[in-house]
Scaffold this motif. Sequence first.
Motif, PDB file in Angstrom:
ATOM      1  N   LEU A   1     -71.887 -45.454  11.492  1.00 46.87           N
ATOM      2  CA  LEU A   1     -70.801 -46.356  11.119  1.00 46.87           C
ATOM      3  C   LEU A   1     -71.322 -47.517  10.271  1.00 46.87           C
ATOM      4  O   LEU A   1     -70.725 -47.875   9.251  1.00 46.87           O
ATOM      5  CB  LEU A   1     -70.103 -46.888  12.374  1.00 46.87           C
ATOM      6  CG  LEU A   1     -69.228 -45.892  13.134  1.00 46.87           C
ATOM      7  CD1 LEU A   1     -68.842 -46.458  14.498  1.00 46.87           C
ATOM      8  CD2 LEU A   1     -67.974 -45.570  12.336  1.00 46.87           C
ATOM      9  N   VAL A   2     -72.432 -48.087  10.688  1.00 46.92           N
ATOM     10  CA  VAL A   2     -73.023 -49.210   9.946  1.00 46.92           C
ATOM     11  C   VAL A   2     -73.442 -48.766   8.553  1.00 46.92           C
ATOM     12  O   VAL A   2     -73.183 -49.459   7.550  1.00 46.92           O
ATOM     13  CB  VAL A   2     -74.225 -49.796  10.709  1.00 46.92           C
ATOM     14  CG1 VAL A   2     -74.965 -50.819   9.839  1.00 46.92           C
ATOM     15  CG2 VAL A   2     -73.760 -50.459  12.008  1.00 46.92           C
ATOM     16  N   LEU A   3     -74.072 -47.597   8.456  1.00 47.20           N
ATOM     17  CA  LEU A   3     -74.506 -47.077   7.162  1.00 47.20           C
ATOM     18  C   LEU A   3     -73.298 -46.804   6.261  1.00 47.20           C
ATOM     19  O   LEU A   3     -73.328 -47.111   5.059  1.00 47.20           O
ATOM     20  CB  LEU A   3     -75.314 -45.798   7.350  1.00 47.20           C
ATOM     21  CG  LEU A   3     -75.828 -45.126   6.067  1.00 47.20           C
ATOM     22  CD1 LEU A   3     -76.744 -46.067   5.302  1.00 47.20           C
ATOM     23  CD2 LEU A   3     -76.557 -43.825   6.404  1.00 47.20           C
ATOM     24  N   SER A   4     -72.232 -46.257   6.844  1.00 48.51           N
ATOM     25  CA  SER A   4     -71.019 -45.978   6.070  1.00 48.51           C
ATOM     26  C   SER A   4     -70.412 -47.265   5.533  1.00 48.51           C
ATOM     27  O   SER A   4     -69.949 -47.317   4.386  1.00 48.51           O
ATOM     28  CB  SER A   4     -69.996 -45.245   6.948  1.00 48.51           C
ATOM     29  OG  SER A   4     -70.486 -43.990   7.371  1.00 48.51           O
TER      30      SER A   4
ATOM     31  N   ALA B   1     -67.769 -43.820  24.024  1.00 52.83           N
ATOM     32  CA  ALA B   1     -69.051 -43.138  23.888  1.00 52.83           C
ATOM     33  C   ALA B   1     -69.340 -42.798  22.426  1.00 52.83           C
ATOM     34  O   ALA B   1     -70.463 -42.979  21.942  1.00 52.83           O
ATOM     35  CB  ALA B   1     -69.045 -41.859  24.727  1.00 52.83           C
ATOM     36  N   VAL B   2     -68.333 -42.317  21.705  1.00 53.82           N
ATOM     37  CA  VAL B   2     -68.519 -41.950  20.299  1.00 53.82           C
ATOM     38  C   VAL B   2     -68.881 -43.167  19.456  1.00 53.82           C
ATOM     39  O   VAL B   2     -69.778 -43.104  18.604  1.00 53.82           O
ATOM     40  CB  VAL B   2     -67.244 -41.267  19.738  1.00 53.82           C
ATOM     41  CG1 VAL B   2     -67.331 -41.133  18.221  1.00 53.82           C
ATOM     42  CG2 VAL B   2     -67.055 -39.894  20.370  1.00 53.82           C
ATOM     43  N   LEU B   3     -68.197 -44.295  19.686  1.00 51.52           N
ATOM     44  CA  LEU B   3     -68.484 -45.506  18.921  1.00 51.52           C
ATOM     45  C   LEU B   3     -69.907 -46.002  19.165  1.00 51.52           C
ATOM     46  O   LEU B   3     -70.574 -46.482  18.238  1.00 51.52           O
ATOM     47  CB  LEU B   3     -67.474 -46.600  19.270  1.00 51.52           C
ATOM     48  CG  LEU B   3     -66.061 -46.410  18.707  1.00 51.52           C
ATOM     49  CD1 LEU B   3     -65.112 -47.450  19.283  1.00 51.52           C
ATOM     50  CD2 LEU B   3     -66.074 -46.493  17.182  1.00 51.52           C
ATOM     51  N   ILE B   4     -70.389 -45.885  20.395  1.00 51.98           N
ATOM     52  CA  ILE B   4     -71.757 -46.304  20.718  1.00 51.98           C
ATOM     53  C   ILE B   4     -72.767 -45.365  20.057  1.00 51.98           C
ATOM     54  O   ILE B   4     -73.705 -45.797  19.387  1.00 51.98           O
ATOM     55  CB  ILE B   4     -71.980 -46.336  22.244  1.00 51.98           C
ATOM     56  CG1 ILE B   4     -71.113 -47.419  22.893  1.00 51.98           C
ATOM     57  CG2 ILE B   4     -73.464 -46.571  22.550  1.00 51.98           C
ATOM     58  CD1 ILE B   4     -71.414 -48.824  22.444  1.00 51.98           C
ATOM     59  N   ILE B   5     -72.567 -44.053  20.240  1.00 48.72           N
ATOM     60  CA  ILE B   5     -73.515 -43.064  19.715  1.00 48.72           C
ATOM     61  C   ILE B   5     -73.523 -43.054  18.191  1.00 48.72           C
ATOM     62  O   ILE B   5     -74.578 -42.942  17.555  1.00 48.72           O
ATOM     63  CB  ILE B   5     -73.159 -41.656  20.253  1.00 48.72           C
ATOM     64  CG1 ILE B   5     -73.351 -41.617  21.779  1.00 48.72           C
ATOM     65  CG2 ILE B   5     -74.016 -40.586  19.584  1.00 48.72           C
ATOM     66  CD1 ILE B   5     -72.828 -40.355  22.427  1.00 48.72           C
TER      67      ILE B   5
END
Length: 201
Positions: free
Chosen positions: A26-29, A17-21
């Motif tokens: 994550l992409v911006l980082s 759930a955390v990876l999806i949300i």
Amino acid sequence: MYVSILKPFFDRLTAFAVLIIASPILVLSVILLWFANKGNVWFLQERPGKDGKIFKVIKFKTMTDERDAQGNLLPDDRRLTAVGKFVRKTSLDELPQMINVLKGDMSIVGPRPLLVEYLPLYNQQQRRRHEVKPGITGWAQVNGRNTLNWPERFACDVWYVDRISFALDIKILFLTIVKVFKAEGVSSGTSVTMEKFRGNT
């Protein structure tokens, strides 16, 4: 039942759930760190897990690999980029470890996975921290994190091992969120990272 069945189930469910949300963050980082670290985004390092089993932890790379004229890495504070400092302060560097949780290497809550080189330095009591899976956050992280000295950190780890429960995990997760927003305990008193463990004196 909680440790062997429910905790692993909740770990994987939460990690997914955390990876999806958090995927936009994550992409911006990844993009920001790509430019800050000249293409080096990921930090992979072998760490001991439950029962000392070795696995590769996945984190965002917050420091460059800059070296001096002799080929030695520069001090941590000189290699920590502005983007890396922000990523560390907000604990975003820990997010990729959700992949380790999905793989079963780690838990959401547990003693932090430390360096392999520390394994022979532990005394019998300190070694008990490996009776459970390592975690992304833990009792030591919500009670001082890098401001604790090594004996205090190990005492927190063993305290958790002896009292592990659903209620305690929920408490640690809540306190972790509070700590992240306050950005407390990221650095030790003398370094931007935690000083190395040299063994017991």
